[in-house]
Design a protein around this motif. Sequence first.
Motif, short mmCIF file in Angstrom:
data_model
loop_
_atom_site.label_atom_id
_atom_site.label_comp_id
_atom_site.label_asym_id
_atom_site.label_seq_id
_atom_site.Cartn_x
_atom_site.Cartn_y
_atom_site.Cartn_z
N GLY A 189 -9.03 52.80 47.00
CA GLY A 189 -10.36 52.96 46.43
C GLY A 189 -10.46 53.75 45.15
N LYS A 190 -9.33 54.13 44.55
CA LYS A 190 -9.38 54.86 43.28
C LYS A 190 -8.11 54.58 42.47
N PRO A 191 -8.16 54.83 41.15
CA PRO A 191 -6.99 54.56 40.32
C PRO A 191 -5.79 55.40 40.74
N LEU A 192 -4.60 54.84 40.57
CA LEU A 192 -3.39 55.61 40.87
C LEU A 192 -3.33 56.90 40.07
N ALA A 193 -3.91 56.87 38.88
CA ALA A 193 -3.88 58.07 38.04
C ALA A 193 -4.65 59.24 38.62
N ASP A 194 -5.49 58.98 39.62
CA ASP A 194 -6.25 60.07 40.25
C ASP A 194 -5.43 60.83 41.28
N PHE A 195 -4.26 60.31 41.64
CA PHE A 195 -3.42 60.99 42.63
C PHE A 195 -2.56 62.05 41.93
N GLN A 196 -2.53 63.23 42.49
CA GLN A 196 -1.87 64.35 41.84
C GLN A 196 -0.37 64.09 41.63
N ALA A 197 0.30 63.53 42.62
CA ALA A 197 1.73 63.27 42.49
C ALA A 197 2.02 62.32 41.34
N VAL A 198 1.16 61.32 41.16
CA VAL A 198 1.32 60.37 40.06
C VAL A 198 1.12 61.08 38.73
N ARG A 199 0.10 61.93 38.68
CA ARG A 199 -0.16 62.67 37.44
C ARG A 199 1.03 63.55 37.07
N PHE A 200 1.60 64.22 38.06
CA PHE A 200 2.75 65.08 37.79
C PHE A 200 3.93 64.25 37.25
N ALA A 201 4.18 63.10 37.85
CA ALA A 201 5.30 62.26 37.42
C ALA A 201 5.11 61.79 35.98
N VAL A 202 3.90 61.34 35.65
CA VAL A 202 3.62 60.87 34.29
C VAL A 202 3.67 62.04 33.30
N ALA A 203 3.17 63.20 33.71
CA ALA A 203 3.21 64.37 32.84
C ALA A 203 4.65 64.78 32.52
N ASP A 204 5.51 64.78 33.54
CA ASP A 204 6.91 65.14 33.32
C ASP A 204 7.58 64.15 32.35
N ALA A 205 7.30 62.87 32.53
CA ALA A 205 7.87 61.86 31.64
C ALA A 205 7.33 62.03 30.21
N SER A 206 6.05 62.33 30.09
CA SER A 206 5.44 62.52 28.77
C SER A 206 6.06 63.69 28.02
N VAL A 207 6.28 64.79 28.74
CA VAL A 207 6.89 65.97 28.12
C VAL A 207 8.31 65.65 27.66
N ALA A 208 9.06 64.91 28.47
CA ALA A 208 10.43 64.56 28.11
C ALA A 208 10.47 63.68 26.87
N VAL A 209 9.57 62.70 26.80
CA VAL A 209 9.54 61.80 25.64
C VAL A 209 9.11 62.55 24.38
N ARG A 210 8.10 63.41 24.51
CA ARG A 210 7.67 64.19 23.35
C ARG A 210 8.79 65.11 22.85
N GLY A 211 9.51 65.71 23.79
CA GLY A 211 10.63 66.56 23.40
C GLY A 211 11.72 65.79 22.69
N LEU A 212 12.02 64.59 23.17
CA LEU A 212 13.02 63.74 22.52
C LEU A 212 12.58 63.39 21.11
N HIS A 213 11.31 63.07 20.94
CA HIS A 213 10.80 62.70 19.61
C HIS A 213 10.96 63.86 18.63
N GLU A 214 10.60 65.06 19.06
CA GLU A 214 10.71 66.22 18.18
C GLU A 214 12.18 66.51 17.85
N LEU A 215 13.05 66.38 18.84
CA LEU A 215 14.47 66.62 18.59
C LEU A 215 15.04 65.58 17.63
N ALA A 216 14.60 64.32 17.77
CA ALA A 216 15.09 63.27 16.88
C ALA A 216 14.67 63.55 15.44
N LYS A 217 13.43 64.00 15.24
CA LYS A 217 12.98 64.32 13.89
C LYS A 217 13.75 65.52 13.33
#
Length: 311
Positions: A189-217
Motif C-alpha cells: 500500500g505504499k512506495p518501496l521508498a517509504d520503507f526505512q531499510a530501502v532508504r538506508f540501502a539507497v542512501a549508502d549507495a548514493s554516498v558511495a557513488v558521490r564519493g567515487l565521483h569526487e575521487l575521480a575528479k
Amino acid sequence: MKTALPQDVSDFAAVAAKRFDRLGGPQAALRAETDDSVRDAARAALRELGAFDLDVRSGPDDLLAAAVLCQAAGANVLPYPLVEELLAIDGARLALVDPGAPRVDHGDLAGDWIAADLDGNRYRLHRASRTPAKLGPFLVPATLSASDGTVPGADVNLHLVLGSWRILGAVQRSLRIVTDHVQARIQFGKPLADFQAVRFAVADASVAVRGLHELAKYTSCRPQSLPLRVHTADALVLRFKAADTARQVLRTSHQLLGALGFCDESDVSVLDRHTQPLIRLPLGAEALGLRLIADVRDGSLETLFSERVSA
C-alpha cells in the motif's frame, strides 16, 4: 572548495550523453551482442564527437574531456573499447591485461592491439574468437608473447583512471534506475521508498557513488608534475574504489529490483553484465588492494596524515 568541472567540459559531457542516448543506450549494447553494426554506429558517434582528436597525454583539458566522455559511455554501456583507443600507441589499441589469464574486451574488433600489465610490461597479443559469455559478452581470450619492452607508466595510470570514469557512469545510471523504481513501486500500500531499510540501502549507495565521483575528479586534476609513483598510487586507489563501489551499487540494485534486475529487459542487467570486465580486469578489487600495500609503506599514497608530496 569548488569541485565542479569547467563549464566547457560539462557542456561536452551533456552533448556526449545525448549522442549516446540516440544510439539507444543500454538496449543498443544488448543488440550489439548479435549485431556488429551497432558497434560501427558507436564508433561513428565517437568520431562525430571528436573523441579521436583528444590527446589525453597532453594535459588536463583533453584528459577531463576524455574522462566525461568515458563517463557518458559507461552510463550508456557504449559497445566500443573507448579507453583502449584513446590510449592507442602507434595506431594500436592499448589493452591492460592480467598475464595469468589474459582477456581483452572487444578484442574481436579489427585493427592492431598491444597489451600491457600493471607493471608496464608490453606484450604482443594473439586473440582468439569471442566466447558466448553472459558476463562480459565481448570478452576475447588471448595469449601473450614474451615481454618485448615496456609502455610508459603514465599510460597505464591513464588507462586505470579513464576506465574508472566508465565504471562511474555505469553505477550512476544504475543508481538512478533503482531510485526511480523504489519511488514508483507500490508494496503493502505504499512506495518501496517509504520503507526505512530501502532508504538506508539507497542512501549508502548514493554516498558511495558521490564519493567515487569526487575521487575521480580529484585524481584526474592532480598536477602532472607530481612524481610518477604518486600518480600510480592515485590511479590504483581510484580503480580500487570504482570496483568496490560497483559491487556495492550493483548488488543493491539487484536486491531492490528483485528478479527484474536479472532480466535483460532491465537496463541494470545490461549495465552489470557489460561492466564486469572493467570491474574484474586487469585485477579485481582484492588484488588491487594488495598492490597498494607497498605504496602505503613507502609513502607514495598520500593521506590526511602523510607529508605533502612536492611537485
